[in-house]
Structure formats: structure tokens, C-alpha cells
Design a protein around this motif. Structure first.
Motif, mmCIF file in Angstrom:
data_model
loop_
_atom_site.group_PDB
_atom_site.id
_atom_site.type_symbol
_atom_site.label_atom_id
_atom_site.label_comp_id
_atom_site.label_asym_id
_atom_site.label_seq_id
_atom_site.Cartn_x
_atom_site.Cartn_y
_atom_site.Cartn_z
ATOM 1 N N TYR A 506 45.940 48.181 39.309
ATOM 2 C CA TYR A 506 45.222 49.451 39.360
ATOM 3 C C TYR A 506 45.725 50.459 38.320
ATOM 4 C CZ TYR A 506 49.230 51.665 41.657
ATOM 5 O OH TYR A 506 50.478 52.175 41.931
ATOM 6 N N ASP A 507 46.945 50.230 37.787
ATOM 7 C CA ASP A 507 47.503 51.135 36.781
ATOM 8 C C ASP A 507 48.309 50.301 35.786
ATOM 9 O OD1 ASP A 507 48.569 53.128 35.254
ATOM 10 O OD2 ASP A 507 49.539 54.213 36.891
ATOM 11 N N PRO A 508 47.646 49.681 34.822
ATOM 12 C CA PRO A 508 48.354 48.763 33.919
ATOM 13 C C PRO A 508 49.419 49.430 33.070
ATOM 14 C CG PRO A 508 46.103 49.152 33.168
ATOM 15 C CD PRO A 508 46.212 49.741 34.526
ATOM 16 N N LEU A 509 49.247 50.702 32.720
ATOM 17 C CA LEU A 509 50.246 51.374 31.888
ATOM 18 C C LEU A 509 51.554 51.594 32.639
ATOM 19 C CD1 LEU A 509 48.086 54.009 29.972
ATOM 20 C CD2 LEU A 509 48.705 51.684 29.302
ATOM 21 N N LYS A 510 51.487 51.659 33.960
ATOM 22 C CA LYS A 510 52.678 51.834 34.786
ATOM 23 C C LYS A 510 53.014 50.564 35.568
ATOM 24 C CE LYS A 510 53.560 56.180 33.875
ATOM 25 N NZ LYS A 510 54.827 56.593 33.205
ATOM 26 N N GLN A 511 52.414 49.433 35.187
ATOM 27 C CA GLN A 511 52.614 48.147 35.856
ATOM 28 C C GLN A 511 52.305 48.231 37.354
ATOM 29 O OE1 GLN A 511 56.048 45.743 34.328
ATOM 30 N NE2 GLN A 511 56.747 47.705 33.511
ATOM 31 N N GLY A 512 51.346 49.083 37.696
ATOM 32 C CA GLY A 512 50.992 49.262 39.090
ATOM 33 C C GLY A 512 50.053 48.160 39.573
ATOM 34 N N ARG A 562 55.197 49.100 41.005
ATOM 35 C CA ARG A 562 54.848 50.200 40.115
ATOM 36 C C ARG A 562 56.099 50.755 39.460
ATOM 37 N NH1 ARG A 562 53.517 55.531 39.033
ATOM 38 N NH2 ARG A 562 51.348 55.838 38.343
ATOM 39 N N GLU A 563 55.923 51.279 38.248
ATOM 40 C CA GLU A 563 57.005 52.007 37.591
ATOM 41 C C GLU A 563 57.148 53.377 38.225
ATOM 42 O OE1 GLU A 563 58.222 51.117 33.010
ATOM 43 O OE2 GLU A 563 56.473 52.365 33.367
ATOM 44 N N LEU A 564 58.365 53.706 38.673
ATOM 45 C CA LEU A 564 58.638 55.030 39.219
ATOM 46 C C LEU A 564 58.908 56.024 38.099
ATOM 47 C CD1 LEU A 564 60.979 54.012 42.175
ATOM 48 C CD2 LEU A 564 58.481 54.272 42.170
ATOM 49 N N ALA A 565 59.458 55.536 37.007
ATOM 50 C CA ALA A 565 59.715 56.314 35.793
ATOM 51 C C ALA A 565 59.838 55.305 34.673
ATOM 52 C CB ALA A 565 60.987 57.152 35.936
ATOM 53 N N GLY A 567 61.100 52.721 32.581
ATOM 54 C CA GLY A 567 62.251 51.843 32.697
ATOM 55 C C GLY A 567 62.726 51.597 34.105
ATOM 56 N N VAL A 568 62.057 52.177 35.121
ATOM 57 C CA VAL A 568 62.445 51.952 36.518
ATOM 58 C C VAL A 568 61.252 51.340 37.248
ATOM 59 C CG1 VAL A 568 63.304 52.973 38.646
ATOM 60 C CG2 VAL A 568 63.993 53.936 36.433
ATOM 61 N N LEU A 569 61.345 50.058 37.536
ATOM 62 C CA LEU A 569 60.249 49.321 38.170
ATOM 63 C C LEU A 569 60.624 48.969 39.606
ATOM 64 C CD1 LEU A 569 57.491 47.858 37.743
ATOM 65 C CD2 LEU A 569 58.809 45.824 37.130
ATOM 66 N N TRP A 570 59.752 49.346 40.544
ATOM 67 C CA TRP A 570 59.983 49.059 41.960
ATOM 68 C C TRP A 570 58.990 48.021 42.444
ATOM 69 C CZ3 TRP A 570 57.251 51.484 46.499
ATOM 70 C CH2 TRP A 570 57.797 51.045 47.713
ATOM 71 N N THR A 571 59.486 47.034 43.172
ATOM 72 C CA THR A 571 58.648 46.008 43.779
ATOM 73 C C THR A 571 59.052 45.854 45.238
ATOM 74 O OG1 THR A 571 58.558 44.816 41.679
ATOM 75 C CG2 THR A 571 57.852 43.616 43.631
ATOM 76 N N ALA A 572 58.059 45.703 46.126
ATOM 77 C CA ALA A 572 58.345 45.507 47.538
ATOM 78 C C ALA A 572 57.273 44.614 48.140
ATOM 79 C CB ALA A 572 58.393 46.840 48.280
ATOM 80 N N SER A 573 57.668 43.803 49.125
ATOM 81 C CA SER A 573 56.697 42.944 49.814
ATOM 82 C C SER A 573 57.172 42.660 51.231
ATOM 83 C CB SER A 573 56.498 41.622 49.054
ATOM 84 O OG SER A 573 57.673 40.839 49.093
ATOM 85 N N LEU A 574 56.209 42.381 52.100
ATOM 86 C CA LEU A 574 56.483 42.003 53.481
ATOM 87 C C LEU A 574 55.701 40.729 53.768
ATOM 88 C CD1 LEU A 574 57.819 42.837 56.210
ATOM 89 C CD2 LEU A 574 55.645 43.956 56.776
ATOM 90 N N GLY A 575 56.412 39.686 54.241
ATOM 91 C CA GLY A 575 55.751 38.405 54.463
ATOM 92 C C GLY A 575 56.129 37.779 55.791
ATOM 93 N N TYR A 576 55.195 37.012 56.316
ATOM 94 C CA TYR A 576 55.404 36.294 57.577
ATOM 95 C C TYR A 576 55.082 34.821 57.348
ATOM 96 C CZ TYR A 576 55.055 34.929 62.495
ATOM 97 O OH TYR A 576 55.234 34.322 63.707
ATOM 98 N N SER A 577 55.925 33.917 57.891
ATOM 99 C CA SER A 577 55.688 32.491 57.698
ATOM 100 C C SER A 577 56.172 31.703 58.905
ATOM 101 C CB SER A 577 56.402 31.993 56.434
ATOM 102 O OG SER A 577 57.798 32.204 56.513
ATOM 103 N N SER A 578 55.465 30.602 59.108
ATOM 104 C CA SER A 578 55.874 29.614 60.106
ATOM 105 C C SER A 578 56.284 28.378 59.345
ATOM 106 C CB SER A 578 54.718 29.302 61.062
ATOM 107 O OG SER A 578 55.086 28.291 61.979
ATOM 108 N N ARG A 579 57.562 27.918 59.505
ATOM 109 C CA ARG A 579 58.139 26.918 58.618
ATOM 110 C C ARG A 579 58.577 25.681 59.396
ATOM 111 N NH1 ARG A 579 61.683 31.393 55.239
ATOM 112 N NH2 ARG A 579 63.003 31.259 57.101
#
Length: 825
Positions: A506-512, A562-565, A567-579
């Protein structure tokens, strides 16, 4: 919009593209009437000028008034001609006299007594002063590049080839032309920002490209000069602080030009194959600065790639009495490939210097190049008004023809026909590269993975199908989304595993971006990767090496980045699995290798455990996992173009902080752990003339590990088998994929140095091979496997590489042997 208007007005002022200005034009020749190509022509006591073209023709846009026009070229006496511009265009043809340098010696070189050595000692003593003459500047830079084919094998010069390349009957013609106009801003020591106002090019890709102002920033007062694309190592400047370790200098003559005494100094490299230039420097007496330079690199002496010779000519002009900066720079090159001989040049003209410019706070924000959205769409009239170097007749014809061809090729009917041709299905191409269909009007594409990646074999699933397709939709504002459904099925295990990956940028310039994955799959127990389905298929069927160990997962996750500033890139995810644990179900192989047997799908089973082993590794369970990371790229640099943003390598190490949480008792989740790791890495760090180094250090620990299973451990990028992938610095050569996986504190370190030919270049019979020498070491320590280490040496040429190494567990030798990489991962 206001900023671009100011830049446009700045351009008009710089090149005099106004109705009140007139053209001073003419031709610069030598004593015998020969054209003096690329003569620097500028107004004395100003920073406004131009350069003559290959035929010696020049033009300047000037307002009415009186001017002193300076004509300068290496090897000719500088000439100053007074000119009066009235209310009309003026023609001024100029003949330059060959520079006569008087000699004081007898012609016999004595390095101890030669005045050239004493002169260069003065130059090096004043080097720091000349480097610090200014703190910042801005200027306009015009760059022109041309590449010509001058000879071609007659056997390959059919009528179709001649027509396609627009060559004459002898196989000669222009292959490539480019022009660009930029505003270049620099602040010492290492900050710069370039804004491309206009850009134009025709023809195919040249041997190498210097079409940005930052590409032509040759500062002779720096210690090492790197020729990007032509050599992976640098060359010692003849004005470097340690230049006397590499050069001897000979005074070949002295002349007086416009009340300045100029010394011509010949460069004499101490070693034939040292990383040095040949040629001449011209030094201003008393001020002890570089007046001009005429340097040369050759394939024979300097082992450069792509071309045979490169000549670099640079003219310095006084911007102020105490500040001299380049007025023009030129690269001339020649080369040959398979009997095709080509020549070319790039010439840069620097105008309207503004010394010690004050830039707003935050101006140097990491953006090193910004290409204006209209830079590539300037009409011919625009270029006719601002172009400082006249086109030759051949260049004019080439532009006219290729501009007409460009218009045809970008017409709707032509584009539609090309699209239909490209979207046609080719079985052979699909087998190797896959199939892709695009719709340029709707900006949609559809990609099918190649056949060789669709059919696989492993001992857990048997022969199987992994069919992937990808749908992508792009928008005019650079946003896009993609959906990748996968159908995965094993005929022996009879496991059906459909899954989907989707992403919205959604925001390629900020790696969003947002991303999600859901479905079922058969996954690798090592989540950082071992062998691809393709390589595991080959190693299993050909050698009975079923290296990869699998488990079953039904999963769903959602993530955000997304880039917060800058050179500062934040990534987060939440996942559920049955293994669920899986076992081998198939034992097919092509050759009857009695000395080898398949191994258990339990990676921790003891050696010798039969392939049909069903020992326990983990129970069926559920896991809710939260992951997040922060990536810090200090002084991150990037290029902004109309089609997006490209990130450049940083001068500093990258730092990545990772956190992973196994959440217990939510949605039936059985896991309960906390894991933190810290990565510090840097790739391609120049080490003077000795090549470049890369390193990565990672440390981590589980500070809560109440409940976790084998796939939750921290895994390492190991390697088993003869082939390996050296493209990532954090990989091992001999480390098993699973046995060293850790559920405790660990530390891993990797270091590699590429000498870039610095050693082999000294060995005559090795030089022509252009091999790069590599040494490296890998280290890992964790609770159950302390002090694992690897040492290796290797040689590399382009994408092919062979390493030989040895590994140790503690002080005991573990594995040694060769590892090979041939470009396929």
C-alpha cells in the motif's frame, strides 16, 4: 510542484535558454586543421562553459556583452579569446597550438634527481589543503554518452542484423546514445543528492554506464578510485597519501599558460601489474594543485573487464582563487567481443558552481538520486535548447530514426501485437522459465511456475506436484497486490495441501505492506531453509540423500511491514498452526547404490536408523506465535524513480533485532516460549586495494522455554552435499541442517574476504583467468555443541565458485572437502 518549477528556471538560467540570448559557435582545430575533440570551452572567471563535440564543434548561449572565452585541452596551449556578443549569433573558429613543454634534463631518467619527484612531494604535502577548500557545493551537470560499433565479423552481418542495428555496409554505426541533466549537491565528507531533471537514451545497453552525475565524481585527491563495473578492486590515485609506494614521477616538461607555470608529470608505476594508472598529470607551480589529468587503464596491465582500454581526462577550473573544481571530465573506451569492435565515451560538463552552499536541515535525508517524473519525456525542442554539446550529423540522424522507432514501438497497435506475441505459450520456455501473461492496459499479470519446479520427489510424500500460480495487479500510484495459490500433493503420502499467499503493497516508498498465508502444507523442520524441492529431488533420486526433513502443518497468519523512519523497518506477524510429525512413505531411487541408504525423517534419530523409522520427535500440537523484528540500516541511501524506490548499500553495518513469542492457552495453543536474537552484518566492505570483506554476527537465547517443539528451535543455514550457496554471508559450508539446531543460548559468526584478484594478478599465467581469491571462517557455539568452526579458501569467476574447507567440533576435525556453486540456488 513549486520545487520543480524552480529547478526548471534554474536550468534555463544556467544554459541561457531565453529569447534574449544568442549563440556563440564555431570549430576548434589543431595546427594541421584537425578537430580537437572535446575541447573545454568556458567563460573566464566563471563556472559556465561547454565542451566541443567529436568534430571540434561547440556552441555557447550568451547574453549581449563582452567575454573572455577560454579554450583548453590536454596537449594544447590554453587560449583566451575576447569576444563581443551584440544582437546576433556569432561564429568563432579557433586554432589551438600544440603545447611545447621545455625540458631541463638530458632525457635520461634518474628517479632520485628528477624534479618530478620533488614536485609531487609538494603536491602531496598540499593534498589535505586542496581537499578541504570547500565544505559544500551545488552545480548543474550535463552528461553525454555514445557507443559505436566500428567493426563486425562479415559472417554475422546479414541484412537483418544491419537493419536492426542501423549499421552501414561495413558494420559501423551508433549502438547507444544517452544524455542527462542533473542538479548535483554535495556536502563533505560523504553526503550528496542528485536530482535528474532530464534524461534521454536510445539503443541497447552499453558496455558499461555512467549516466548519472554521481557516477563521474572522480576526485584525484582521494586515495583510491574504483571504476564500477570494470574492476572489483580499486586503483591508487597518483595523488594518494601513499602514492610514492606505487608510483615514480618524471618531469617531462614545463610551460607557461596564462601566467601560470604548468609542469607535465609522467606517471611511472613501480610494478607493471600494480593497481595504478598510467598517463600524465599537469601541476600548477607554486599552488601545487592538479591543473588537469590524462590517465589510462588497460586490460593488459590492469585486468579490467568488458573493455580493452579506458582513458580518463579531467580539466580543473578555478571556481574561486583558492577553490578549483572539475570543469569537465571524459571517459573514452575501446573494446571487442567475439570479433565485434566498439568504441565509446562519456563526457560530463559542470556548470554554475555554488560554493559553500547552505542546505536546509534534513536535506541530505538518504535520498542520493531523485528522477523527476517528467525526466524521460522531454521533447526534442527542450534538448535543442539546453544541450551544451552540439550533435554530430550522424548523432542527429540516429536520434531522429530511433525517436521515430520509439514512437512506433510505443503506439497502441504495436504494443498490443508485442503483448500477444509475449503472451503466447511456449512449451520449452515454460519448462525452464515458467509462463507469464501480462495485460499492459489493466496492469495485470499471471505467472505459472516452471515445470521443473512443479514435479518433485521426496521420501515423505513420494512423487508429488507443487503447482504454483501468481496473479498480480498494479496501480498507477505504484500500489499493488498479488495472490499466489498453491496446490501441493504427494502421491505416496496421499496428503493434499492447498495453500494461499497474498500480499498488498500500500506504500511502496516506505515498504508498507500487509501479507497473509493460510492453508495446509508439508514444511521443512528447519525454517531458515535447507534444500529446495528441486535440489532435494535430485539428491534423493540420484544419490539417495534425503537431506530435507518434513512435517505437516495447517496454518494461517497475518502480518504487517513498514518503515517507521528512514532506515528503520518494522515487521510483525501473528500466526496459528496445527502441526503433525510425518514419516517416510517412499524409497524409490534411480540407481542401485548399495553403499547408501535413505535416512529417517526424524533428524535427531541416531546414525544407522532405518529409513522406515517411526521414532518420536514431537506430538501433534497447536501453536499461536507472534513474531516481530526491527531492522536498522544506518545512513540508509536510496534512489527514487517514477516507478518506485531502490535501496543502495549502506556504508555501515545493518542491525536486526528479532523477537518471537509462543503464546500459551489461547485458541488451544500448546507452546510457551520467548526468543530474542540480534544480528549485525555488513556485505561488501571495501578494504583499500585488497578487495572487500563481509561479516555477520548473530547472538540469541530463549529466556523462556517452558514448552516448544523442534520446529520452534533456532535453526542455522547449514549445508550438506557438494553444492552450496555462498550468496548469503550467514551460511555454513559443512554444518548439518538439523543436528545443531538450538533451544538455548547461541552465538554464530561469519567472516569472508574476497581479494578480488589482488594475489593472482601478480602471477603472469593466472592473470588472464581473472579469478578472485576468497578466504573465510564460520563459527557456532551453543550449549549442546560448543565451538563448531569452519575455515575455507576458494576461487571465483563470475557466478562460478569452488571452495575447499575443513570444519572442527571443538579441537577435533569434523568434515572437510570441496564445495561448488554454479549460479543455481
Amino acid at each position: 510542484m513549486r520545487r520543480y518549477l524552480l529547478i526548471f528556471l534554474f536550468t534555463l538560467l544556467a544554459y541561457g535558454a531565453t529569447a534574449q540570448q544568442f549563440t556563440l559557435s564555431g570549430r576548434v582545430t589543431g595546427n594541421k586543421g584537425e578537430p580537437v575533440s572535446f575541447t573545454a570551452v568556458y567563460i573566464r572567471n566563471s563556472t559556465y562553459g561547454t565542451t566541443a563535440n567529436e568534430e571540434g564543434r561547440y556552441h555557447l548561449k550568451l547574453e549581449a556583452g563582452n567575454y573572455n572565452i577560454v579554450y583548453r585541452f590536454v596537449g594544447y596551449r590554453e587560449k583566451v579569446v575576447p569576444v563581443t556578443i551584440g544582437n546576433s549569433n556569432e561564429t568563432l573558429n579557433v586554432q589551438l597550438e600544440a603545447e611545447i613543454f621545455s625540458r631541463e634534463d638530458t632525457g635520461t631518467y634518474d628517479r632520485k634527481a628528477d624534479r618530478g619527484m620533488a614536485i609531487m612531494r609538494e603536491v602531496l604535502a598540499n593534498r589535505a589543503r586542496h581537499m578541504d577548500e570547500f565544505k559544500s557545493y551545488s552545480c548543474l551537470v550535463y552528461i553525454k554518452g555514445v557507443q559505436r560499433l566500428v567493426k563486425a565479423p562479415k559472417s554475422l552481418m546479414g541484412s537483418a542484423v544491419i537493419k536492426e542495428l542501423d549499421l552501414d555496409s561495413a558494420g559501423r554505426g551508433i549502438l547507444y546514445q544517452s544524455e542527462s541533466l542533473s542538479q548535483f549537491n554535495l556536502q563533505r565528507p560523504d553526503k550528496f543528492k542528485e536530482i535528474t531533471i532530464a534524461s534521454k537514451n536510445t539503443g541497447g545497453s552499453p558496455a558499461f554506464s555512467y549516466n548519472k552525475a554521481s557516477d563521474l565524481q572522480l576526485n584525484l585527491y582521494e586515495n583510491v578510485f574504483t571504476v564500477e563495473g570494470l574492476s572489483s578492486r580499486g586503483f591508487v590515485s597518483p595523488v594518494a597519501d601513499n602514492a610514492f609506494d606505487y608510483y615514480r614521477y618524471r618531469l617531462t616538461g614545463t610551460t607557461v599558460s596564462n601566467n601560470r607555470t604548468i609542469h607535465k608529470i609522467q606517471l611511472l608505476p613501480k610494478s607493471q601489474y600494480s593497481p595504478t594508472f598510467r598517463g600524465n598529470l599537469y601541476i600548477v607551480d607554486g599552488d601545487w594543485r592538479v591543473y588537469s589529468a590524462d590517465l589510462m587503464l588497460t586490460k593488459k596491465n590492469d585486468n579490467i573487464n568488458l573493455i580493452d582500454t579506458l582513458n580518463i581526462s579531467q580539466q580543473y577550473i578555478p571556481v574561486r582563487d583558492s577553490v578549483w573544481l572539475p570543469g569537465s571530465i571524459q571517459y573514452n573506451y575501446k573494446g571487442s567481443v567475439f570479433g565485434f569492435r566498439f568504441t565509446g565515451y562519456y563526457v560530463g560538463i559542470y556548470n554554475n558552481y555554488k560554493i559553500d552552499q547552505k542546505f536546509p536541515d534534513g536535506y541530505f535525508n538518504g535520498e542520493v538520486l531523485k528522477v523527476d517524473t517528467a525526466a524521460n519525456s522531454k521533447p526534442s525542442q527542450y534538448w535543442n535548447n539546453i544541450r551544451p554539446i552540439p550533435l554530430t550529423a550522424q548523432e542527429t540522424r540516429d536520434y531522429h530514426k530511433k525517436d521515430s522507432l520509439f514512437a512506433l514501438q510505443h503506439s497502441d497497435p504495436y504494443q498490443d501485437s508485442v503483448q500477444r506475441a509475449n503472451n503466447s505459450f511456449n512449451p520449452l520456455s515454460y519448462t525452464i522459465f515458467g509462463y507469464e501473461a501480462k495485460n499492459r492496459r489493466t496492469k495485470e499479470s499471471f505467472y505459472v511456475a516452471p515445470l521443473y519446479r512443479t514435479i518433485f520427489y521426496n521420501t515423505v510424500e513420494g512423487v508429488g506436484i507443487d503447482a504454483q500460480v501468481k496473479y498480480t495487479k498494479k496501480f498507477d500510484d505504484l500500489r499493488s497486490y498479488s495472490i499466489t495459490p498453491v496446490f501441493h500433493y504427494g502421491f505416496s503420502s496421499k496428503l493434499v495441501s492447498p495453500n494461499v499467499h497474498a500480499e498488498y503493497i500500500y506504500d511502496p516508498l516506505k515498504q508498507g505492506r500487509f501479507f497473509t498465508n493460510f492453508g495446509a502444507d508439508v514444511l521443512d523442520l528447519n525454517d531458515v531453509g535447507t534444500r529446495s524441492l528441486w535440489f532435494n529431488t535430485l539428491s534423493s533420486l540420484l544419490y539417495e540423500n534425503n537431506y530435507v526433513k518434513y512435517y505437516r502443518s495447517h496454518y494461517g497468519d497475518f502480518g504487517y511491514q513498514r518503515e517507521l523512519a528512514n532506515g528503520v523497518l518494522w515487521t510483525a506477524s501473528l500466526g496459528y498452526s496445527s502441526r503433525k510429525q510425518l514419516y517416510n512413505t517412499s524409497y524409490y531411487h534411480i540407481f542401485d547404490a548399495k553403499s547408501r541408504q535413505y535416512t529417517s525423517n526424524n533428524p535427531l534419530a541416531p546414525a544407522g536408523t532405518p529409513a522406515d523409522d517411526r521414532s518420536f520427535l514431537f506430538p501433534e500440537h497447536q501453536a499461536l506465535t507472534f513474531r516481530t523484528s526491527l531492522t536498522f540500516t544506518f545512513s540508509q541511501r536510496y534512489v527514487t524513480r517514477p516507478d518506485g524506490r531502490t535501496f543502495m548499500p549502506s556504508l555501515y553495518p545493518k542491525v536486526v533485532l528479532n523477537y518471537r513469542k509462543g503464546i500459551n492457552n489461547v485458541l488451544g495453543s500448546d507452546v510457551n516460549y520467548d526468543f530474542v536474537s540480534l544480528d549485525i552484518s555488513k556485505d561488501h566492505m571495501p578494504v583499500g586495494l585488497a578487495g572487500y570483506s563481509s561479516f555477520k554476527i548473530t547472538a540469541g537465547d530463549f529466556f523462556n522455554k517452558k514448552t516448544l517443539y523442534f520446529m520452534d528451535y533456532n535453526h542455522f543455514l547449514g549445508n550438506q552435499g557438494t553444492t552450496f550457496d555462498p550468496t548469503y554471508i550467514g551460511s555454513f559450508h559443512f554444518l548439518p541442517f538439523y543436528q545443531f539446531s538450538s533451544n538455548d543460548a547461541f552465538l554464530e559468526a561469519h567472516y569472508q574476504h574476497n581479494f578480488a584478484g589482488a594475489i593472482f594478478n601478480r602471477i603472469p599465467f593466472m592473470r588472464k583467468l581473472k579469478l578472485e581469491e576468497i578466504v573465510g571462517a564460520n563459527y557456532l557455539t551453543e550449549k549442546n555443541n560448543p565451538n563448531y568452526s569452519e575455515l575455507y579458501v576458494g576461487i571465483q569467476r563470475l557466478f562460478f565458485r569452488v571452495d575447499y574447507g575443513v570444519s572442527f567440533t571443538g579441537d577435533k576435525k569434523y568434515i572437510q572437502g570441496f564445495r561448488i556453486f554454479y549460479g543455481i540456488r
